[in-house]
Design an enzyme around this catalytic site. Structure first.
Site, PDB file in Angstrom:
ATOM      1  N   HIS A 182      24.110  25.024   5.231  1.00  0.00           N
ATOM      2  CA  HIS A 182      23.498  26.088   5.464  1.00  0.00           C
ATOM      3  C   HIS A 182      24.085  27.258   6.480  1.00  0.00           C
ATOM      4  O   HIS A 182      25.091  27.886   6.179  1.00  0.00           O
ATOM      5  CB  HIS A 182      22.118  25.565   6.016  1.00  0.00           C
ATOM      6  CG  HIS A 182      20.935  26.403   6.334  1.00  0.00           C
ATOM      7  ND1 HIS A 182      20.982  27.888   5.846  1.00  0.00           N
ATOM      8  CD2 HIS A 182      19.841  26.606   6.849  1.00  0.00           C
ATOM      9  CE1 HIS A 182      19.757  28.502   6.150  1.00  0.00           C
ATOM     10  NE2 HIS A 182      19.042  27.509   6.869  1.00  0.00           N
ATOM     11  N   HIS A 204      24.987  30.008  -3.929  1.00  0.00           N
ATOM     12  CA  HIS A 204      23.627  30.301  -3.303  1.00  0.00           C
ATOM     13  C   HIS A 204      22.701  29.773  -4.461  1.00  0.00           C
ATOM     14  O   HIS A 204      22.463  29.919  -5.502  1.00  0.00           O
ATOM     15  CB  HIS A 204      23.689  31.737  -2.935  1.00  0.00           C
ATOM     16  CG  HIS A 204      22.575  31.831  -1.905  1.00  0.00           C
ATOM     17  ND1 HIS A 204      21.067  31.887  -1.891  1.00  0.00           N
ATOM     18  CD2 HIS A 204      22.820  31.837  -0.447  1.00  0.00           C
ATOM     19  CE1 HIS A 204      20.478  31.936  -0.951  1.00  0.00           C
ATOM     20  NE2 HIS A 204      21.610  32.072   0.070  1.00  0.00           N
ATOM     21  N   ASP A 212      28.176  33.854   4.427  1.00  0.00           N
ATOM     22  CA  ASP A 212      28.861  33.241   4.983  1.00  0.00           C
ATOM     23  C   ASP A 212      30.436  33.416   5.101  1.00  0.00           C
ATOM     24  O   ASP A 212      31.370  32.948   5.755  1.00  0.00           O
ATOM     25  CB  ASP A 212      28.657  31.594   5.429  1.00  0.00           C
ATOM     26  CG  ASP A 212      27.313  31.528   5.920  1.00  0.00           C
ATOM     27  OD1 ASP A 212      27.165  32.097   6.871  1.00  0.00           O
ATOM     28  OD2 ASP A 212      26.758  30.672   5.378  1.00  0.00           O
TER      29      ASP A 212
END
Ligand code: CMC
Length: 447
Positions: A285, A324, A380
């Site tokens: 996460h 994702h 990210d």
């Protein structure tokens, strides 16, 4: 028809095709048929419970480990279309907010549903700015952490500890109390984060400066040394603000779910935010940006990228920052972040890891393994490189995610609290363990 009341169509033929908003289910164990209402593209899991073999049967449940196809709430905060790569807060496209808004304005929008008027924005900004100080005692227990304690661990602990300073936060059904805790949380998260960072450096804490913007003050608390007045670099201040906007909410992800779940026990919001922050800490996460950077450093050079990708495809590694649960297209945040990366590198110099990242992206976007699984760069993939170029150590990356996400967590928590359909979260299980058996004294147990 009342959508919450399913009708049973026992032993009857399935109605000829009509446009009824319902689902007809045949239980092949009994031959019985049931008509389950469909609303907003869902059936109610509780409607399955009427499907039983006999009176003693508990009733049918749905099995959905990791909630991959279960809506746990009705929400009006954030909309994502993962197929098309769309992200909107309260209906506003993320691209527009990233270009035109500020983090504090966006936080207000996420929390209260509408963009603030000028007066509302001024009032909101004033209150957040005047809730940035933390109790001096917090400094004392920050000092108790080891010098190399991970700042995310410190953040989880200190935000939980805030509940002991604000016992009024237990009054969760009092709107005024919730408003106060919201201001405190959004105001104090950067201070807790910056103090954790300064502790790890062994440097004195820098107190908030009310003259600065939200991101500007954060940079001040992190980086000020001997200067009497810290002047943040305008480009970096704006880049950080945009990154905060992009991270402010993301509907029902792992940490939002933790916030709602823990909050559903009616605990105070500081304790629930500590749980959400802990959920964010994990490498799958919010810890992913840290993991991306470590991965790029491990790869080491552009010519080693193909070899690394080979190992990913062999299942030995993951390409961190890719994939994702929701986005099966380019994460819209990643596109904006890639642009910010270049703006930050213009000020701070190019991050040498960028070339490795670009090569990973280039190969992955063409490679059949990634294409067929629809694995694209996520939020990210580039943030770590930006944060590193801005001077943040790797351990601070998930902390930089937690600060803006606090706005989203509070909005999700409040929506859950005020939703009359919500109650304490309590999933069911499919028990496949032993049936009843008798205790065996230790001397009669085999090795
Ligand atoms: N590298 C290599 N293979 C991958 C990756 C990856 N990063 N992500 C998914 N896959 C493969 C996975 O092995 C599986 O292959 P197969 O069908 O052969 O078993 C397939 O793609 C589907 O993946 P999944 O694990 O079932 O997908 P998921 O929805 O459960 O997981 C994820 C989503 C984000 C946890 C996962 O893609 C992942 O671990 N990515 C790397 C970590 C990361 O970047 N996380 C940040 C997410 S964005 C920020 C946030 O929301 O916190």
């Amino acid at each position: 028809m009342n959508p919450s009341k399913p009708t049973t169509v026992e032993n009857s033929a399935v109605a000829s095709h009509t446009t009824r908003e319902s689902l007809t289910v045949t239980d092949n164990r009994t031959g019985r048929q049931y008509e389950l209402p469909i609303k907003h593209g869902t059936i109610r899991a509780m409607d399955l419970r009427q499907i039983r073999v006999d009176e003693g049967d508990f009733g049918l449940m749905s099995y959905d480990p990791a909630f991959t196809n279960t809506a746990s709430c009705i929400s009006r905060i954030t909309f994502i279309d993962g197929e098309k790569g769309i992200l909107r807060y309260r209906g506003y496209p993320i691209e527009e907010l990233a270009e035109k808004s500020t983090f504090l304005e966006t936080a207000y929008l996420i929390l209260y549903g509408e963009l603030p008027t000028r007066a509302q924005l001024d009032d909101w900004t004033f209150h957040i700015t005047h809730h940035t100080f933390i109790h001096e005692s917090i400094k004392k227990f920050l000092d108790g952490f080891h010098y190399d304690a991970h700042p995310m661990g410190m953040l989880v602990s200190t935000v939980a500890a805030l509940s002991t300073f604000y016992p009024d936060a237990k009054d969760i059904f009092n709107e005024e109390s919730r408003r106060k805790q919201t201001r405190r949380l959004i105001g104090k998260m950067p201070t807790l984060a910056a103090f954790a960072y300064r502790h790890s450096l062994g440097m004195p804490f820098v107190y908030p400066d009310n003259d600065l913007s939200y991101p500007g003050n954060f940079l001040n608390m992190l980086f000020r040394t001997t200067e009497l007045k810290y002047k943040p670099n305008a480009a970096l201040e704006r880049a950080l603000d945009v990154l905060f906007i992009l991270h402010a909410d993301h509907e029902q992800n792992c940490s939002a779910n933790a916030m709602r779940n823990v909050g559903s026990s009616h605990v105070d919001p500081y304790s629930a935010i500590a749980a959400a922050t802990a959920a964010l800490y994990g490498p799958l996460h919010g810890g992913a940006n840290e993991a991306v950077l470590r991965m790029l450093m491990e790869i080491g050079s552009v010519n080693k990228v193909p070899e690394y990708i080979k190992r990913v495809k062999a299942g030995e590694k993951k390409l961190m920052g890719f994939g994702h649960r929701i986005y099966k297209n380019y994460d819209p945040r990643a596109k904006i972040i890639k642009r910010i990366a270049y703006e930050v590198f213009d000020v701070m110099g190019r991050n040498p890891l960028l070339d490795i990242a670009l090569e990973c992206e280039r190969i992955a976007l063409e490679d059949e393994y990634f294409v067929t699984r629809r694995l694209y760069p996520n939020v990210d993939f580039y943030t770590g490189m930006i944060y590193q170029a801005m001077g943040f150590p790797v351990t601070m990356f998930p902390v930089l995610f937690a600060i803006p996400r606090t706005a989203g967590w509070i909005a999700q928590w409040e929506e859950m609290l005020l939703d009359p359909e919500q109650k304490i979260a309590r999933p069911r299980q499919v028990y496949l363990g032993h049936d009843q058996r008798s205790y065996i004294p230790v001397e009669h147990r085999g090795e």
